[in-house]
Write a protein that holds these residues in place. Structure first.
Motif, PDB file in Angstrom:
ATOM      1  N   VAL A  51       1.655   1.936  10.626  1.00 42.15           N
ATOM      2  CA  VAL A  51       2.586   2.818   9.926  1.00 42.15           C
ATOM      3  C   VAL A  51       3.991   2.462  10.380  1.00 42.15           C
ATOM      4  O   VAL A  51       4.228   2.206  11.567  1.00 42.15           O
ATOM      5  CB  VAL A  51       2.245   4.305  10.179  1.00 42.15           C
ATOM      6  N   SER A  52       4.919   2.431   9.445  1.00 45.12           N
ATOM      7  CA  SER A  52       6.300   2.075   9.774  1.00 45.12           C
ATOM      8  C   SER A  52       6.947   3.139  10.646  1.00 45.12           C
ATOM      9  O   SER A  52       6.422   4.252  10.787  1.00 45.12           O
ATOM     10  CB  SER A  52       7.105   1.877   8.485  1.00 45.12           C
ATOM     11  N   SER A  53       8.092   2.794  11.219  1.00 45.43           N
ATOM     12  CA  SER A  53       8.773   3.720  12.130  1.00 45.43           C
ATOM     13  C   SER A  53       9.100   5.045  11.457  1.00 45.43           C
ATOM     14  O   SER A  53       9.055   6.100  12.095  1.00 45.43           O
ATOM     15  CB  SER A  53      10.036   3.074  12.690  1.00 45.43           C
ATOM     16  N   SER A  54       9.409   5.016  10.174  1.00 44.54           N
ATOM     17  CA  SER A  54       9.749   6.241   9.448  1.00 44.54           C
ATOM     18  C   SER A  54       8.524   6.996   8.968  1.00 44.54           C
ATOM     19  O   SER A  54       8.603   8.163   8.595  1.00 44.54           O
ATOM     20  CB  SER A  54      10.620   5.906   8.233  1.00 44.54           C
ATOM     21  N   GLY A  55       7.393   6.299   8.949  1.00 48.44           N
ATOM     22  CA  GLY A  55       6.173   6.908   8.428  1.00 48.44           C
ATOM     23  C   GLY A  55       5.983   6.719   6.938  1.00 48.44           C
ATOM     24  O   GLY A  55       4.967   7.133   6.392  1.00 48.44           O
ATOM     25  N   VAL A  56       6.919   6.058   6.292  1.00 47.86           N
ATOM     26  CA  VAL A  56       6.868   5.918   4.837  1.00 47.86           C
ATOM     27  C   VAL A  56       5.877   4.840   4.410  1.00 47.86           C
ATOM     28  O   VAL A  56       5.141   4.994   3.431  1.00 47.86           O
ATOM     29  CB  VAL A  56       8.270   5.607   4.266  1.00 47.86           C
ATOM     30  N   SER A  57       5.860   3.728   5.126  1.00 48.80           N
ATOM     31  CA  SER A  57       5.022   2.593   4.731  1.00 48.80           C
ATOM     32  C   SER A  57       3.810   2.463   5.639  1.00 48.80           C
ATOM     33  O   SER A  57       3.906   2.649   6.849  1.00 48.80           O
ATOM     34  CB  SER A  57       5.830   1.299   4.791  1.00 48.80           C
ATOM     35  N   THR A  58       2.687   2.104   5.020  1.00 48.64           N
ATOM     36  CA  THR A  58       1.457   1.882   5.766  1.00 48.64           C
ATOM     37  C   THR A  58       0.781   0.604   5.269  1.00 48.64           C
ATOM     38  O   THR A  58       1.026   0.146   4.151  1.00 48.64           O
ATOM     39  CB  THR A  58       0.467   3.048   5.618  1.00 48.64           C
ATOM     40  N   ASN A  59      -0.084   0.060   6.110  1.00 51.57           N
ATOM     41  CA  ASN A  59      -0.856  -1.115   5.723  1.00 51.57           C
ATOM     42  C   ASN A  59      -2.182  -1.051   6.466  1.00 51.57           C
ATOM     43  O   ASN A  59      -2.239  -0.573   7.609  1.00 51.57           O
ATOM     44  CB  ASN A  59      -0.108  -2.394   6.092  1.00 51.57           C
ATOM     45  N   ASP A  62      -8.494  -4.796   5.208  1.00 49.05           N
ATOM     46  CA  ASP A  62      -9.301  -4.655   3.994  1.00 49.05           C
ATOM     47  C   ASP A  62     -10.553  -3.830   4.244  1.00 49.05           C
ATOM     48  O   ASP A  62     -11.002  -3.077   3.373  1.00 49.05           O
ATOM     49  CB  ASP A  62      -9.704  -6.038   3.473  1.00 49.05           C
ATOM     50  N   SER A  63     -11.117  -3.948   5.433  1.00 48.49           N
ATOM     51  CA  SER A  63     -12.382  -3.285   5.736  1.00 48.49           C
ATOM     52  C   SER A  63     -12.267  -1.765   5.790  1.00 48.49           C
ATOM     53  O   SER A  63     -13.283  -1.069   5.684  1.00 48.49           O
ATOM     54  CB  SER A  63     -12.932  -3.793   7.069  1.00 48.49           C
ATOM     55  N   VAL A  64     -11.061  -1.235   5.947  1.00 45.83           N
ATOM     56  CA  VAL A  64     -10.893   0.219   6.062  1.00 45.83           C
ATOM     57  C   VAL A  64     -10.017   0.788   4.960  1.00 45.83           C
ATOM     58  O   VAL A  64      -9.886   2.010   4.841  1.00 45.83           O
ATOM     59  CB  VAL A  64     -10.304   0.612   7.432  1.00 45.83           C
ATOM     60  N   ASN A  65      -9.418  -0.062   4.161  1.00 40.33           N
ATOM     61  CA  ASN A  65      -8.518   0.390   3.113  1.00 40.33           C
ATOM     62  C   ASN A  65      -9.229   1.338   2.151  1.00 40.33           C
ATOM     63  O   ASN A  65     -10.341   1.051   1.673  1.00 40.33           O
ATOM     64  CB  ASN A  65      -7.967  -0.824   2.362  1.00 40.33           C
ATOM     65  N   GLY A  66      -8.595   2.475   1.911  1.00 38.15           N
ATOM     66  CA  GLY A  66      -9.179   3.472   1.028  1.00 38.15           C
ATOM     67  C   GLY A  66     -10.031   4.503   1.744  1.00 38.15           C
ATOM     68  O   GLY A  66     -10.388   5.535   1.164  1.00 38.15           O
ATOM     69  N   GLY A 101       4.263  -7.002  12.799  1.00 38.02           N
ATOM     70  CA  GLY A 101       3.351  -7.656  11.862  1.00 38.02           C
ATOM     71  C   GLY A 101       2.019  -6.950  11.939  1.00 38.02           C
ATOM     72  O   GLY A 101       1.900  -5.800  11.557  1.00 38.02           O
ATOM     73  N   THR A 102       1.023  -7.642  12.439  1.00 37.76           N
ATOM     74  CA  THR A 102      -0.265  -6.993  12.743  1.00 37.76           C
ATOM     75  C   THR A 102      -0.623  -7.188  14.201  1.00 37.76           C
ATOM     76  O   THR A 102      -1.730  -6.868  14.619  1.00 37.76           O
ATOM     77  CB  THR A 102      -1.399  -7.559  11.866  1.00 37.76           C
ATOM     78  N   ARG A 103       0.337  -7.665  14.990  1.00 41.09           N
ATOM     79  CA  ARG A 103       0.062  -7.942  16.392  1.00 41.09           C
ATOM     80  C   ARG A 103       0.588  -6.823  17.288  1.00 41.09           C
ATOM     81  O   ARG A 103       1.630  -6.230  17.010  1.00 41.09           O
ATOM     82  CB  ARG A 103       0.696  -9.275  16.799  1.00 41.09           C
TER      83      ARG A 103
END
Length: 119
Positions: A51-59, A62-66, A101-103
């Motif tokens: 989750v981004s610092s503001s909480g607005v964006s997430t990623n 694939d295995s857990v998306n949704g 990133g994802t690290r």
């Protein structure tokens, strides 16, 4: 020194839900993207969600998306992970950390919280 304390894990049947929490001390997380990772027995630790610092964006992986939803409370210096429709393959120890990133960004890890999903 930053300290990360994860909680909320447990044993749940497939299809069930859990909510994980991560409390951070020693560092204000408001300027960091924060995320969750997990490590299953015999496997490498893997990225789950950020989750981004503001909480607005997430990623999500694939295995857990949704199925999983990450959120944060900068006032409380906490990060949460709502996990729904759990599957046996979600069984792992779950950890939080700052993310680039994802690290993972912080050099230290908490003790993690065990999630076990029975079939």
């Amino acid at each position: 020194q930053v300290q990360l304390v994860e909680s909320g894990g447990g044993l749940v049947q497939a299809g069930g839900s859990l909510r994980l929490s991560c409390s951070v001390s020693g560092r204000n997380i408001r300027t960091f993207s924060m995320g969750w990772y997990r490590q299953a027995p015999g496997k490498e630790r893997e990225f789950v969600a950020v989750v981004s610092s503001s909480g607005v964006s997430t990623n999500y992986a694939d295995s857990v998306n949704g199925r999983f939803t990450i959120s944060r409370d900068n006032a409380e210096n906490t990060v949460s992970l709502q996990m729904n429709s759990l599957k046996p393959e979600d069984t792992a120890i779950y950890y939080c950390n700052a993310v680039t990133g994802t690290r993972p960004l912080f050099g230290s890890w908490g003790q993690g919280t065990q999630v076990t999903v029975s079939s």
